[in-house]
Every structure is written in C-alpha cells, then in structure tokens.
Write a protein that holds these residues in place. Structure first.
Motif, short mmCIF file in Angstrom:
data_model
loop_
_atom_site.label_atom_id
_atom_site.label_comp_id
_atom_site.label_asym_id
_atom_site.label_seq_id
_atom_site.Cartn_x
_atom_site.Cartn_y
_atom_site.Cartn_z
N UNK A 148 0.86 -1.18 0.00
CA UNK A 148 0.00 0.00 0.00
C UNK A 148 0.90 1.22 0.00
N UNK A 149 0.36 2.29 -0.53
CA UNK A 149 1.19 3.48 -0.61
C UNK A 149 0.38 4.75 -0.75
N UNK A 150 1.10 5.85 -0.66
CA UNK A 150 0.52 7.17 -0.85
C UNK A 150 1.27 7.87 -1.99
N UNK A 151 0.50 8.47 -2.87
CA UNK A 151 1.04 9.28 -3.95
C UNK A 151 0.46 10.68 -3.81
N UNK A 152 1.08 11.63 -4.48
CA UNK A 152 0.52 12.98 -4.49
C UNK A 152 0.70 13.61 -5.86
N UNK A 153 -0.20 14.53 -6.14
CA UNK A 153 -0.14 15.24 -7.41
C UNK A 153 -0.45 16.71 -7.17
N UNK A 154 0.54 17.53 -7.44
CA UNK A 154 0.37 18.97 -7.33
C UNK A 154 -0.08 19.53 -8.68
N UNK A 155 -0.72 20.68 -8.69
CA UNK A 155 -1.18 21.27 -9.94
C UNK A 155 -0.05 21.41 -10.96
N UNK A 156 -0.29 20.91 -12.16
CA UNK A 156 0.69 21.01 -13.22
C UNK A 156 1.84 20.04 -13.12
N UNK B 280 5.38 23.36 -0.27
CA UNK B 280 5.57 22.49 -1.43
C UNK B 280 4.98 21.10 -1.26
N UNK B 281 4.48 20.80 -0.07
CA UNK B 281 3.76 19.54 0.14
C UNK B 281 2.30 19.64 -0.30
N UNK B 282 1.88 20.82 -0.66
CA UNK B 282 0.50 21.01 -1.12
C UNK B 282 0.22 20.19 -2.36
N UNK B 283 -0.81 19.36 -2.29
CA UNK B 283 -1.15 18.46 -3.39
C UNK B 283 -2.40 17.68 -3.02
N UNK C 133 -8.71 10.49 -3.55
CA UNK C 133 -7.81 11.60 -3.28
C UNK C 133 -8.32 12.51 -2.18
N UNK C 134 -7.39 13.09 -1.46
CA UNK C 134 -7.72 14.05 -0.41
C UNK C 134 -6.75 15.23 -0.51
N UNK C 135 -7.30 16.42 -0.41
CA UNK C 135 -6.49 17.63 -0.61
C UNK C 135 -5.73 17.99 0.65
N UNK C 136 -4.45 18.24 0.49
CA UNK C 136 -3.61 18.77 1.56
C UNK C 136 -3.09 20.12 1.09
N UNK C 137 -3.39 21.16 1.84
CA UNK C 137 -2.94 22.50 1.51
C UNK C 137 -2.13 23.05 2.67
N UNK C 138 -0.91 23.47 2.39
CA UNK C 138 -0.02 24.01 3.42
C UNK C 138 0.22 25.49 3.11
#
Length: 121
Positions: free
Chosen positions: A34-42, A88-91, A114-119
């Motif tokens: 199992x894992x976690x991925x992230x995708x930031x805008x662009x 920069x962890x925002x994604x 997906x779940x949004x993380x905004x820093x």
C-alpha cells in the motif's frame, strides 16, 4: 467491489501536521503493498511513501524524516503521518493498494479518490 477511501486532508500552516487515513473495504482476500502518492497542480503524480505487506517502508527523498507511513492489517488501513509540513507539500494525496479481491483472486491496482492537503506559508 474493492474501494479505498481516504480521509484526513485539510488546510494547515507550514510546520504543522496532518494524519491521512485510507481504509480498504469490500470483498478482500489479501492486501499486498500500500502506498501514498501525491499530485500537485501542473505536476505528475509521484510516490510519497509505500509499505509492503511485511512492513518494509520506502519514502521519497523529499519527505524522509518528516512523513511516516504505517498500516493496520486488521483494519485494512494505511496511514500517513505528515509532520513539519511545507508549502511544497500542497497536493492531492492518493492512496494506492495492490489488493487481491476475494472473488477473482487476482491482484489489482486500486486507487482512492484523493484528499487535498494544503499548506499555507
């Protein structure tokens, strides 16, 4: 009908912490990695952290020492503890699992919504 459902995202100030959870549900025979991925805008989706069925973990260099992945096999749940967060962890963070459904007994690659993380800085 295997599903992965994430929770725990939100808005946090730089230096803060969040804990993400991802629960697998449905008719499951076994869960492998199992894992976690992230995708930031662009940007492309990237691996953040992963954990094998045996508990071996792997982290992206950018999060080493700040994020911790863990899993509760009894609950079919994987967690990601995010500490010392940076803007920069925002994604959008996505949960991923290699899961063997009970019916077909063939491993499949499953994703959460997906779940949004905004820093904020």
């Amino acid at each position: 009908q295997v599903q992965l459902v994430e929770s725990g995202g939100g808005l946090v100030q730089a230096g803060g912490s969040l804990r993400l959870s991802c629960a697998a549900s449905g008719s499951i025979f076994s869960i492998n990695a199992m894992g976690w991925y992230r995708q930031a805008p662009g940007k492309q989706r990237e691996l953040v952290a992963s954990v094998t069925g045996g508990g071996n973990t792997n982290y992206a260099d950018s999060v080493k020492g700040r994020f911790t992945i863990s899993r509760d096999n009894a609950k079919n749940t994987v967690y990601l503890q995010l500490n010392s967060l940076k803007p920069e962890d925002t994604a959008v963070y996505y949960c991923n699992g290699i899961i063997v459904p009970a019916i077909f007994r063939m491993p499949g690659n499953y994703w959460g919504q997906g779940t949004q993380v905004t820093v904020s800085s």
